[in-house]
Design an enzyme around this catalytic site. Structure first.
Site, PDB file in Angstrom:
ATOM      1  CG  LEU A   1      -1.859  -1.194   1.355  1.00  0.00           C
ATOM      2  CD1 LEU A   1      -2.751  -1.044   2.587  1.00  0.00           C
ATOM      3  CD2 LEU A   1      -2.711  -1.381   0.104  1.00  0.00           C
TER       4      LEU A   1
ATOM      5  CG  HIS B   1      -3.098   1.179  -2.421  1.00  0.00           C
ATOM      6  ND1 HIS B   1      -1.744   1.006  -2.542  1.00  0.00           N
ATOM      7  CD2 HIS B   1      -3.665   0.432  -3.400  1.00  0.00           C
ATOM      8  CE1 HIS B   1      -1.488   0.166  -3.538  1.00  0.00           C
ATOM      9  NE2 HIS B   1      -2.631  -0.183  -4.079  1.00  0.00           N
TER      10      HIS B   1
ATOM     11  CB  SER C   1       3.142   2.504  -9.165  1.00  0.00           C
ATOM     12  OG  SER C   1       3.317   1.130  -9.442  1.00  0.00           O
TER      13      SER C   1
END
Ligand code: PAF
Length: 284
Positions: free
Chosen positions: A33, A37, A185
């Site tokens: 995460l 997120h 990412s």
């Protein structure tokens, strides 16, 4: 934080939430995460009265075994990152729990998954649809939150929700970027120092192409982005296309669609990064 490993235990928990009249918000993830997120989780926290995050690295959506193997996994670290949020339930099933038998379903999304990611990662979206539909069946959320970085994934999920008749609101959430512009990412941590330094040029080039597009054709803009990114050491464009943002099919002229996006996949060494930019959105 409750970490639930089995479908039975989660079902019981969800039944209780539903009996309490909670609006269940769901954020499916593959873990590792980052702030992207967390922004989905925070949005779910604002819009819903219970937030569930799933953490499951779904093997059926990886067409490259190396990519699956090196995908970062650290459940405890992920749970720590969720602790300050409004997510109080994490669903972290095993592969056997999710797929007691192989999932042999084949989805038909028409041309939507034949292009871009779908063309370069055959079977990827079928795997995404398998796991997301399975998670939707288990979690039965009122709303599910997805990042706009995965532009094509969002379109595929919307189509799947329509095809399978789910009564779930799909909430698209804006891309979160590092300070230097690189889209957040889970794969960014895998970049070498030089790749990490150069990777923000992907977004810088997309951003510059917004201005370039004002006085140039679609084809010239495609070339501007591809040549611009390929000129950066260690970066190699896999594809860049300018597409109708609804059908995801290539366009020839800026007037061909009311919603126009540019979607890119780039290899930094052997790490694959994706990003996108919106040239026009007259459908809001
Ligand atoms: O976007 C992702 O992280 C994955 O594709 C998803 C939606 C969690 C399904 O595995």
């Amino acid at each position: 934080m409750e970490i639930i490993r089995t479908i039975d235990a989660l079902n019981q928990r969800i039944d209780t939430l539903k009996r309490q009249g909670r609006i269940v918000g769901f954020v499916p993830t593959m873990g590792a995460l980052h702030k992207g997120h967390i922004s989905l989780v925070n949005r779910a926290g604002v819009e819903c009265s219970a937030v569930i995050v799933s953490i499951f690295v779904n093997p059926t959506q990886f067409n490259n075994p190396d990519d699956l193997e090196r995908y970062p996994r650290d459940l405890q670290k992920d749970v720590e990152k969720l602790r300050p949020t409004l997510c109080k339930i994490v669903f972290a099933p095993s592969i056997e729990e999710m797929y007691p038998q192989p999932d042999t379903r084949r989805f038909d999304f028409g041309m939507l998954d034949k292009v871009m990611e779908g063309a370069f990662r055959p079977g990827h979206f079928n795997g995404v649809a398998q796991v997301v539909s399975r998670l939707f069946d288990i979690v039965k959320p009122d709303k599910a939150f997805f990042g706009e970085k995965d532009f094509q994934q969002l379109a595929v999920i919307n189509k799947m929700v329509h095809q399978l008749g789910y009564d779930i609101e799909i909430v698209p959430c804006p891309i979160v970027r590092e300070k230097d512009g690189l889209a957040k990412s889970s794969r960014n941590v895998l970049l070498s120092e030089v790749q990490r330094q150069n990777a923000p040029e992907i977004w810088h080039t997309l951003f510059e192409s917004l201005t370039f597009a004002n006085s140039n054709s679609v084809e010239q803009t495609r070339k501007f982005v591809i040549d611009g990114v390929n000129a950066i050491p260690e970066l190699k464009v896999e594809y860049f296309d300018i597409v109708n943002g609804e059908t995801l099919q290539s366009i020839d002229n800026w007037d061909d669609a009311d919603y126009v996006a540019g979607c890119i996949a780039v290899f930094a060494g052997d790490i694959r990064l994706i990003d996108n930019v919106i040239y026009k959105n007259n459908i809001l």
